[in-house]
Each structure stands twice: as structure tokens, then as C-alpha cells.
Design an enzyme around this catalytic site. Structure first.
Site, PDB file in Angstrom:
ATOM      1  CE  LYS A   1      38.505  38.480 -58.913  1.00 49.21           C
ATOM      2  NZ  LYS A   1      37.742  38.801 -57.699  1.00 49.21           N
TER       3      LYS A   1
ATOM      4  CG  ASP B   1      38.647  33.732 -54.612  1.00 50.09           C
ATOM      5  OD1 ASP B   1      39.694  33.298 -54.096  1.00 50.09           O
ATOM      6  OD2 ASP B   1      38.101  34.788 -54.265  1.00 50.09           O
TER       7      ASP B   1
ATOM      8  CE  LYS C   1      36.236  33.737 -51.973  1.00 43.36           C
ATOM      9  NZ  LYS C   1      35.771  35.052 -51.534  1.00 43.36           N
TER      10      LYS C   1
ATOM     11  CG  ASP D   1      36.194  35.862 -57.964  1.00 45.72           C
ATOM     12  OD1 ASP D   1      35.514  36.905 -58.008  1.00 45.72           O
ATOM     13  OD2 ASP D   1      37.220  35.747 -57.287  1.00 45.72           O
TER      14      ASP D   1
ATOM     15  CG  ASP E   1      38.894  35.851 -50.205  1.00 44.14           C
ATOM     16  OD1 ASP E   1      38.923  35.408 -51.371  1.00 44.14           O
ATOM     17  OD2 ASP E   1      37.841  36.002 -49.557  1.00 44.14           O
TER      18      ASP E   1
ATOM     19  CD  GLU F   1      40.992  36.549 -55.426  1.00 41.29           C
ATOM     20  OE1 GLU F   1      40.070  36.621 -56.265  1.00 41.29           O
ATOM     21  OE2 GLU F   1      40.807  36.703 -54.204  1.00 41.29           O
TER      22      GLU F   1
ATOM     23  NE  ARG G   1      41.775  43.927 -53.462  1.00 41.50           N
ATOM     24  CZ  ARG G   1      41.024  44.396 -52.476  1.00 41.50           C
ATOM     25  NH1 ARG G   1      41.498  45.317 -51.654  1.00 41.50           N
ATOM     26  NH2 ARG G   1      39.794  43.952 -52.302  1.00 41.50           N
TER      27      ARG G   1
END
Length: 515
Positions: A273, A278, A285, A296, A355, A357, A359
Site C-alpha cells: 500500500k 492520507d 482525519k 501511510d 478513510d 482507502e 484496501r
């Protein structure tokens, strides 16, 4: 952007010369908590007029695990200063504990550029850990110790060592130790590459710049490299990845690095990933949750670092690394709650949280690895790494990776055993998490095949069950590295910031793959 320090590694040398005669800015001396000192320490004690015996008798030299005692200006010793580092109880030394001790001690020499270090690799350490493994861990740890997050400081807190010398008890050990030192340097450089990519801010590390960096080092180490931009990803029908990227002015990339030295053998896919920043998207967030979200992309960073090491070590295996790179930002073009996305595989996904995202990115990239394409053959085994869920941090804390073995394949248990063994061999920690089918129904949607989040509880497992939709019947393990990927505070053995977790495990996994 400051010059990259990741490729700056110390020159290494092994010698059986007496420790007192080895010139260095710092001499690192390992000390046990109890028992008779080894021959090397006895010789140093004699050269210094019994200094070490006196320190021990006064209780200043305890040998407690990780405890350091700095000794400036040792008489009749060529090194400028010495650092005694405790190893704890004799007979209980693991490779990971030895590496931590080396990092703790060597960091005393990395505060200024151009420094050199010599490390006493005693007979007792070599017997406890194995000569080659001890030398490998020594070089890897010393390389990691010389890097930190202060890349943008006018005077960085950490600087790579100029040179590293391993002092051995026997001349017969010099050649095998030097070979292991060189291997350790390559592993340490790979870990530092991953750390650097995570530690740099999003203004410098974004999908385009990471792809450019990957292409550059791929050329240097002999990796095949394919980079897919927005047009190629549209052609590949990567609908969920592209939806996440829509809110950003930075276009997405998927980087595919291939190391195909295994002939007709099976292919291992490493999938990371790579959300380079993010914000949470429209499910924004809060400030505290967003400030470290440059981290991230640690899964992709680990894959890129591992691929660099795999190529540098010229392992005789087929390994393909995938990095799915996007920014998750907010704009008038952002994907929205309630949207239904179509993945590359064809599964439709109802978005209930923007959030969640990572996956969505992995869904398309995992499918690319499973089916293959012009970039690579289909994978026979898969591992993905992702800073996927805060729920995994709640479950396991900040030091342990969550391991989620797929139950989609008859070979899943055997593959999990290989992944677990690679963690153990690399000295990294993983804990097996449940993957019961009862969690799968928690992702049922009224309007699409699945939704991208389940209920609050069990969030790390439902995230893994979401990913399981996209790996077909291939043996697969999901690794949630959200806890150990990034340290907010430094420790005696390592700086704050990115840790490079997963790099060494992936290299070990590749080494054993197909054997």
C-alpha cells in the site's frame, strides 16, 4: 530535496588484529551481565591496567541489556574512545538482541559525519548467534544506526559511518565474516531506503516522485521496472484505485519491479500500500490523526526496499514487487460516501468511509498481481503489507505486525508457516490474527457486492477479509504494519520516524521461496 542518504553506507572490514591496536573513533565492546570475561576483553583489560575489572568491581560495568558505558581516552588503546554495551545474561542472546545492542552502541559514533567504528565480535557472541549471522546483523545494525529522520536539518542528528571494522578472535573467521558484513550492508541500505521514503514529507514523496526514484534504483541494481500511470490504469479498469486518487492533483502510479532469476520456478508477489499522504478524504482525519500520514506508504516503501536488496543479493528466485501509489486528498473531485466503485476484478464496492482507502488501492493491485499482465506473470504466492488499520494497533500495540493468513486456498496454512518463519529469521515480530468466515458477512452491502468497512469492532479482520476478495485461490498473507511502521518517539537503539519494518522479512521470505 536534500541528497538521499540511503545509499551512503560504511566501508566494511574484518580483522583478527588485537582490539587495542585497531584505530577508530569508537570501539564497541560487548559485555555480559555475569560470568568470566572472554579472552578479547581480558586482553583489553591487561592493556589498560585492569580498568575493566575495576569498573566491574565498582558496579559501573553491569552488562545489563542495552546499558552503555562510554570510556574516553583509554590508555594504550588506538581507538579514541570505547563504549561498553550490555548483552544481558550469557546464553540468552538472540540475533535481534545482538542487533539492538550494536545499534545502541554505534549510535554514539553517528552524531558527526566521517566517523569510524570498530566492533569487538567476540568468540562468545559468534557462538551464541553464529559467526555469519552475527557479522550480518552487525553491519546491518551499524548502517541503520547512521540514519534518522532529520533529513532537512542543516546539521542532521545522524550521519552514516565512514567505515566499520569487525574485530574477530580467529584469522580463519575473517573471510566468512567479510562476506556476511557485505550482505548486512545491503540489507541495512534497503531498510534505510524504506525509512527515507516514509520519513520525507508528502511535498517531496508523492506518486510521481516515488515512481521516479524506483525507476532510478531499479536501473542501478538490475531490476525490471514497469510504471503504470493514469491512462494505463484506466485501461486496466482499476476503478477503486483511481477513485481514491481522484481528489488529488497528483496523478497515481503503480510501480512493478521484477527480479526473475528463478527460471521456470514459481513467482512470489510482494504488494505494498502506497498512500503517500492520507487526509482521510471527505471522511477527514482530525489534525492529530493526519500529521504523520506521510507514513501511510510504509507498505510500498518496504516492498521497494526489499526488491532493492533481493536484486543486490542476486537471489535465484522469481519475485515481483508492486507499489500502489496514490494521494488521498479532498477536492471537488473527491470520491464520496455512498459511491459504488467497480474494481479491476469486477467486484463492486459501496464506499461508506473514504478513510478506508488503502484496501481500495490494494484491491486493484492485488488483482494485477494475481492475474499478471504485460508487466509480469501471474503470482503463485502473495504477501501484502499495509499500514491498514488503527484497529490492529489497538489489538497488538506499536511493536508487532498483524498477520492475516488467507483461508481462500488449500495452501494457505503452509504459506503462513513460511511467512512466519521468515519473520522469526529476520528478527521481526508477527502475531497471527483470526480470519474466520463469520467476519465476511460483516461486509455485506445492500447496493453492491461488498462495502469497504464493517462495524467498529474487529476492524482489522474485516479489512483483511475485504482484501481476500481479490486474491482468488492463491495462497496469500496480509500483513498489517500500522503499529510498528513508524515511531513517534526515538529510543536508545533507533531514531524516531520510520522503522523499515518488513524489509528484512520479505528478503528472508524470498530467499526461502521455492526451495
Amino acid at each position: 530535496m536534500p541528497v538521499s542518504p540511503a545509499g551512503r553506507v560504511p566501508k566494511v572490514l574484518a580483522t583478527a588484529e588485537a582490539a587495542r591496536d585497531v584505530s577508530a573513533d569508537l570501539l564497541l565492546i560487548p559485555v555480559w551481565k555475569r560470568g568470566e570475561p572472554g579472552a578479547e576483553l581480558k586482553n583489553l583489560d591487561a592493556a589498560t591496567g585492569g580498568l575493566f575489572a575495576r569498573l566491574r568491581s565498582r558496579g559501573d560495568l553491569t552488562g545489563k541489556t542495552g546499558e552503555c558505558l562510554v570510556l574516553p581516552d583509554l590508555p594504550h588503546v588506538a581507538a579514541d574512545r570505547a563504549v561498553c554495551v550490555g548483552l544481558g545474561e550469557p546464553g540468552a542472546l538472540s540475533p535481534a538482541a545482538w542487533a539492538k545492542a550494536v545499534r545502541t552502541g554505534v549510535r554514539k559514533a553517528t552524531g558527526k559525519p566521517g566517523r569510524t567504528a570498530a566492533v569487538l565480535l567476540t568468540k562468545e557472541v559468534a557462538e551464541a548467534v553464529g559467526l555469519r549471522r552475527a557479522a550480518e546483523e552487525l553491519a546491518c545494525a551499524a548502517t541503520i544506526a547512521g540514519a534518522g529522520p532529520g533529513l532537512y536539518k542543516s546539521e542532521p542528528d545522524r550521519s552514516p559511518l565512514e567505515a566499520l571494522t569487525a574485530i574477530l578472535a580467529d584469522t580463519a573467521d575473517v573471510q566468512p565474516a567479510e562476506e556476511a558484513l557485505e550482505r548486512g550492508i545491503k540489507l541495512g541500505a534497503a531498510v534505510n531506503l524504506a525509512r527515507e521514503l516514509v520519513d520525507r514529507p508528502a511535498e517531496d514523496v508523492h506518486p510521481e516522485s516515488v515512481a521516479e526514484r524506483a525507476a532510478a534504483f531499479a536501473k542501478d541494481v538490475g531490476l525490471g521496472c514497469t510504471i503504470l500511470g493514469p491512462e494505463e490504469l484506466e485501461a486496466e479498469r482499476c476503478g477503486s484505485l483511481l477513485a481514491v486518487a481522484r481528489g488529488s492533483a497528483r496523478p497515481p502510479r503503480v510501480v512493478v519491479l521484477s527480479h526473475l532469476k528463478g527460471g521456470d520456478g514459481p513467482t512470489l508477489a510482494l504488494v505494498g500500500k502506497g498512500v503517500t499522504f492520507d487526509s482521510g478524504g471527505l471522511s477527514l482525519k482530525p489534525n492529530e490523526g493526519m500529521k504523520d500520514m506521510k507514513c501511510d506508504m510504509a507498505g510500498s516503501a518496504a516492498v521497494l526496499g526489499a526488491m532493492a536488496a533481493i536484486a543486490g543479493l542476486n537471489l535465484p528466485v522469481n519475485v515481483v514487487g508492486y507499489a500502489g501509489l496514490v494521494e488521498n486528498m479532498v477536492s471537488g473531485n473527491s470520491y464520496k460516501l455512498g459511491d459504488v466503485l467497480q474494481t479491476r476484478q469486477g467486484t463492486t464496492v459501496e464506499v461508506l468511509n473514504t478513510d478506508a482507502e488503502g484496501r481500495l488501492v490494494l484491491a486493484d493491485v492485488l488483482d494485477m498481481a494475481v492475474t499478471g499482465g504485460s508487466w509480469a506473470e501471474p503470482a503463485d504466492r502473495l504477501v501484502d503489507l499495509a499500514t491498514l488499520t488503527g484497529a490492529c494497533v489497538v489489538a497488538l500495540g506499536e511493536g508487532i505486525v498483524g498477520g492475516f493468513p488467507g483461508v481462500n486456498s488449500d495452501g494457505g496454512e503452509a504459506w503462513w508457516a513460511e511467512v512466519q518463519a521468515a519473520f522469526e529469521a529476520a528478527g521481526e515480530e508477527v502475531w497471527r490474527m483470526p480470519m474466520a468466515d463469520s467476519f465476511k458477512s460483516l461486509l455485506d452491502s445492500d447496493v453492491a457486492d461488498v462495502k469497504n468497512v464493517g462495524p467498529r469492532y474487529g476492524g482489522a479482520v474485516t479489512a483483511a477479509k475485504f482484501l481476500e476478495h481479490f486474491v482468488g485461490d492463491k495462497p496469500w498473507v496480509h500483513l498489517d504494519i500500522a503499529g510498528p511502521a513508524f515511531r513517534e518517539k526515538g529510543a536508545a537503539d533507533m531514531a524516531s520516524g520510520a522503522t523499515g519494518v518488513g524489509v528484512r522479512t520479505l528478503v528472508r521470505l524470498a530467499e526461502n521461496f521455492g526451495q
